[in-house]
Design an enzyme around this catalytic site. Structure first.
Site, short mmCIF file in Angstrom:
data_model
loop_
_atom_site.label_atom_id
_atom_site.label_comp_id
_atom_site.label_asym_id
_atom_site.label_seq_id
_atom_site.Cartn_x
_atom_site.Cartn_y
_atom_site.Cartn_z
N THR A 71 0.81 -1.22 0.00
CA THR A 71 0.00 0.00 0.00
C THR A 71 0.85 1.26 0.00
O THR A 71 0.62 2.18 -0.81
CB THR A 71 -0.93 0.01 1.23
OG1 THR A 71 -1.47 -1.29 1.44
CG2 THR A 71 -2.04 1.02 1.04
N HIS A 143 -8.18 0.12 3.54
CA HIS A 143 -8.10 -1.34 3.49
C HIS A 143 -9.51 -1.95 3.49
O HIS A 143 -9.65 -3.18 3.54
CB HIS A 143 -7.32 -1.88 4.69
CG HIS A 143 -5.87 -1.48 4.71
ND1 HIS A 143 -5.05 -1.60 3.61
CD2 HIS A 143 -5.10 -0.97 5.70
CE1 HIS A 143 -3.84 -1.18 3.92
NE2 HIS A 143 -3.84 -0.79 5.18
N PHE A 286 7.37 -1.06 9.99
CA PHE A 286 6.31 -0.51 9.13
C PHE A 286 6.65 -0.74 7.66
O PHE A 286 5.90 -1.35 6.92
CB PHE A 286 6.11 0.98 9.41
CG PHE A 286 5.04 1.60 8.57
CD1 PHE A 286 3.75 1.08 8.57
CD2 PHE A 286 5.31 2.68 7.75
CE1 PHE A 286 2.75 1.64 7.78
CE2 PHE A 286 4.31 3.25 6.96
CZ PHE A 286 3.03 2.73 6.99
N GLY A 290 10.07 -5.56 1.73
CA GLY A 290 9.74 -5.15 0.37
C GLY A 290 10.19 -6.11 -0.70
O GLY A 290 10.61 -5.70 -1.79
#
Length: 324
Positions: A71, A143, A286, A290
């Site tokens: 996101t 979401h 957070f 990746g």
């Protein structure tokens, strides 16, 4: 209880009782929202109707994802593409202020916990009003499943749905919830996977969430993308998103954006990694790794066997295939 055709009931089954043992902050339990019984903490009952009936604008952009599906990367990419590569403003104004998370207060049980996490007083007071008052064009993160956004789905505003392989999702979601002050999940990874597959996880059921996005992919105002494609071909993904906005950028501009989104730079970018003050671990809790396929480091053979069966069972009625 219900709100303008939005059905909400309290989960009271044995599985929910087990789940709540590991979420000390969910003191009022979990609720099932909508026809597909989306799982939320009880506080969602305070905001559900307002979210369900939120009025879109024609020039809105809504990024819709199941959590931990890429996101944040997509938000920054989309905002810069849609705003003519305005890196100067992106370097001055935080991503949550440019691209606010509309329902964040609905998923946090305690107001004090919300203030620990949200570093903007107006967003901490009422995240829905914060979005409502934004100047056009608005950029909005959610979401929420599309079932819970009927006015948005039936409007002409832009919707970008991002999907990610559930194995990578569950690993990232687990580490995030372990570190997040608003959830403080106390169980182990195997228990977390069990709750995830049994739809007793915030925003679940996962498969229904993705299937709703997939079903809308042919609409002219909707773009469905895979996180895996973003990682494997970021320049191509940038061009695809630019075309969605009727824009075209040269190789040099695209290369600059690719460099800006590099995971190591991205993790250290204080304008995008602003939630770290609500995370009890280091900033990578957070914005984590990746990567694609990182799940292999956390899955045991037993968990992988269960997950594979769960995936096969849930993909029988859909032609969606996650990129390898």
């Amino acid at each position: 209880m219900s709100s303008n055709n939005l059905k909400i009931k309290v989960f009271s089954d044995e599985k929910t009782t087990e789940v709540l043992k590991y979420y000390p902050l969910y003191t009022r339990g979990l609720v099932a929202v909508g026809e597909k019984e989306w799982c939320f903490p009880y506080n969602f009952t305070t905001f559900g109707e307002e979210l369900y009936n939120f009025d879109p604008r024609p020039d809105d952009t809504w990024i819709v994802t199941y959590p931990r599906s890429g996101t944040t990367l997509t938000q920054e990419l989309v905002w810069l593409v849609a705003n003519n590569m305005n890196f100067d403003e992106a370097g001055r104004k935080s991503l949550p202020d440019r691209f606010p998370f509309i329902e964040i207060l609905a998923i946090i049980e305690n107001k004090e916990d919300a203030r620990k996490i949200i570093n903007n007083e107006k967003r901490a007071e009422n995240s829905i009003n914060f979005v409502r008052e934004q100047l056009s064009p608005r950029f909005i993160k959610t979401h929420l499943a599309l079932e819970l956004l009927p006015k948005i789905v039936n409007s002409d505003c832009k919707i970008i749905y991002v999907a990610r392989n559930p194995k990578d999702v569950v690993v990232s979601w687990y580490y995030f919830q372990k570190a997040n002050e608003a959830t403080k999940f106390k169980g182990n990874f195997e228990q977390f996977c069990d709750f995830f597959m049994n739809n007793r996880m915030l925003y679940s059921p996962y498969w229904e969430h993705v299937k709703e996005g997939w079903a809308k992919r042919h609409r002219p105002n909707t773009l469905f993308i895979f996180y895996e494609d973003l990682i494997k071909d970021l320049p191509g993904s940038i061009r695809k998103i630019a075309a969605f906005y009727g824009k075209s950028y040269g190789d040099e501009q695209i290369a600059k954006l690719v460099d800006h989104l590099n995971i190591n730079k991205f993790r250290e970018n204080k304008m995008v990694n602003t939630l770290q003050r609500g995370i009890s671990a280091k900033p990578h809790a957070f914005i984590r790794r990746g990567i694609v396929g990182g799940w292999k480091d956390d899955f045991t053979p037993e968990i992988e066997t269960r997950f594979n069966k769960w995936i096969v069972d849930n993909m029988k009625d859909i032609d969606l295939v996650f990129p390898c």
